[in-house]
Design a protein around this motif. Structure first.
Motif, PDB file in Angstrom:
ATOM      1  N   LEU A 120       5.170   5.988 -10.636  1.00 45.52           N
ATOM      2  CA  LEU A 120       4.390   4.567 -10.929  1.00 45.52           C
ATOM      3  C   LEU A 120       3.015   4.634 -10.502  1.00 45.52           C
ATOM      4  O   LEU A 120       2.768   4.961  -9.266  1.00 45.52           O
ATOM      5  CB  LEU A 120       5.221   3.437 -10.422  1.00 45.52           C
ATOM      6  N   GLU A 123      -2.448   2.044 -10.208  1.00 45.33           N
ATOM      7  CA  GLU A 123      -3.281   1.149 -11.166  1.00 45.33           C
ATOM      8  C   GLU A 123      -2.327   0.087 -11.588  1.00 45.33           C
ATOM      9  O   GLU A 123      -2.685  -1.217 -11.631  1.00 45.33           O
ATOM     10  CB  GLU A 123      -3.786   1.916 -12.250  1.00 45.33           C
ATOM     11  N   ARG A 124      -1.027   0.359 -11.491  1.00 44.84           N
ATOM     12  CA  ARG A 124      -0.255  -0.557 -12.283  1.00 44.84           C
ATOM     13  C   ARG A 124       0.116  -1.780 -11.017  1.00 44.84           C
ATOM     14  O   ARG A 124       0.405  -2.859 -11.429  1.00 44.84           O
ATOM     15  CB  ARG A 124       1.421   0.165 -12.511  1.00 44.84           C
ATOM     16  N   VAL A 125       0.096  -1.377  -9.743  1.00 57.74           N
ATOM     17  CA  VAL A 125       0.140  -2.348  -8.812  1.00 57.74           C
ATOM     18  C   VAL A 125      -0.849  -3.030  -8.721  1.00 57.74           C
ATOM     19  O   VAL A 125      -0.901  -4.480  -8.736  1.00 57.74           O
ATOM     20  CB  VAL A 125       0.469  -1.592  -7.430  1.00 57.74           C
ATOM     21  N   LYS A 126      -2.033  -2.549  -8.858  1.00 54.39           N
ATOM     22  CA  LYS A 126      -3.251  -3.351  -8.911  1.00 54.39           C
ATOM     23  C   LYS A 126      -3.395  -4.182 -10.244  1.00 54.39           C
ATOM     24  O   LYS A 126      -3.862  -5.304  -9.776  1.00 54.39           O
ATOM     25  CB  LYS A 126      -4.500  -2.451  -8.992  1.00 54.39           C
ATOM     26  N   GLU A 127      -2.855  -3.745 -11.278  1.00 57.33           N
ATOM     27  CA  GLU A 127      -2.951  -4.571 -12.499  1.00 57.33           C
ATOM     28  C   GLU A 127      -2.018  -6.106 -12.065  1.00 57.33           C
ATOM     29  O   GLU A 127      -2.515  -7.125 -12.449  1.00 57.33           O
ATOM     30  CB  GLU A 127      -2.260  -4.144 -13.539  1.00 57.33           C
ATOM     31  N   GLU A 128      -0.812  -5.556 -11.392  1.00 54.77           N
ATOM     32  CA  GLU A 128       0.202  -6.835 -11.284  1.00 54.77           C
ATOM     33  C   GLU A 128      -0.497  -7.735 -10.120  1.00 54.77           C
ATOM     34  O   GLU A 128      -0.702  -9.135 -10.389  1.00 54.77           O
ATOM     35  CB  GLU A 128       1.394  -6.318 -10.547  1.00 54.77           C
ATOM     36  N   LEU A 129      -1.211  -7.267  -9.243  1.00 54.38           N
ATOM     37  CA  LEU A 129      -1.994  -8.025  -8.143  1.00 54.38           C
ATOM     38  C   LEU A 129      -3.130  -8.961  -8.754  1.00 54.38           C
ATOM     39  O   LEU A 129      -3.270  -9.918  -8.382  1.00 54.38           O
ATOM     40  CB  LEU A 129      -2.572  -7.215  -7.067  1.00 54.38           C
ATOM     41  N   THR A 130      -3.844  -8.427  -9.791  1.00 53.56           N
ATOM     42  CA  THR A 130      -4.918  -8.962 -10.456  1.00 53.56           C
ATOM     43  C   THR A 130      -4.387 -10.049 -11.493  1.00 53.56           C
ATOM     44  O   THR A 130      -4.937 -11.134 -11.221  1.00 53.56           O
ATOM     45  CB  THR A 130      -5.731  -7.923 -11.174  1.00 53.56           C
ATOM     46  N   LYS A 131      -3.290  -9.900 -12.059  1.00 59.97           N
ATOM     47  CA  LYS A 131      -2.300 -11.011 -12.739  1.00 59.97           C
ATOM     48  C   LYS A 131      -2.176 -12.060 -11.844  1.00 59.97           C
ATOM     49  O   LYS A 131      -2.377 -13.305 -12.242  1.00 59.97           O
ATOM     50  CB  LYS A 131      -1.010 -10.630 -13.448  1.00 59.97           C
ATOM     51  N   ARG A 132      -1.591 -11.668 -10.751  1.00 62.33           N
ATOM     52  CA  ARG A 132      -1.147 -12.922  -9.740  1.00 62.33           C
ATOM     53  C   ARG A 132      -2.516 -13.463  -9.224  1.00 62.33           C
ATOM     54  O   ARG A 132      -2.506 -14.799  -8.966  1.00 62.33           O
ATOM     55  CB  ARG A 132      -0.217 -12.267  -8.608  1.00 62.33           C
TER      56      ARG A 132
END
Length: 136
Positions: A120, A123-132
């Motif tokens: 994983l 960047e995928r975690v950063k995307e999720e944080l950005t969505k939140r």
């Protein structure tokens, strides 16, 4: 996409593939300027550590703690994430910010090992944080 303060510049964030500079470098801004003192930290340290963890996973080195975790598998990695989480909690309750910073660094490292184990990307975690963040 975002604008600067007077809305005369647009910032686009892209997922880069390959070099952007005619020299073959990732960016044209690859040379450091010596300002006389080093910053206390690197803005990209999490990415550097994650890259090193993945490199250790893919190119094992005998005696490496990171390889020990990968060799032991997901149960050991999750156990360490749990242990480090508890140590963060205790560090916070003890009002010792120096110790708390070290414990958060330990937890972050073990989270990065978990991410590498599960393939994983950070960047995928950063995307999720950005969505939140956008949802707030």
């Amino acid at each position: 996409m975002s604008y600067d303060c007077d809305q005369d510049t647009i910032l686009l964030q892209v997922e880069q593939i390959g070099a952007a500079c005619h020299t073959g470098e990732r960016s044209c801004f690859y040379r450091d300027i010596d300002l006389g003192e080093e910053p206390a930290f690197s803005r990209e340290v999490v990415h550097h550590v994650y890259k090193a963890v993945k490199d250790r996973r893919d190119n094992p080195k005998e005696g490496s703690y990171t390889n020990y975790l990968f060799d032991e598998g997901i149960d050991k990695i999750l156990k360490k994430v749990g242990e480090e989480s508890s140590e963060v909690i205790i560090g916070a309750k003890n009002n010792d910010n120096e110790n708390l910073a070290m414990e958060i660094a330990d937890l972050t490292y073990h989270i990065l090992v978990l991410l590498a184990e599960k393939d994983l990307p950070v960047e995928r975690v950063k995307e999720e944080l950005t969505k939140r963040m956008k949802g707030d």
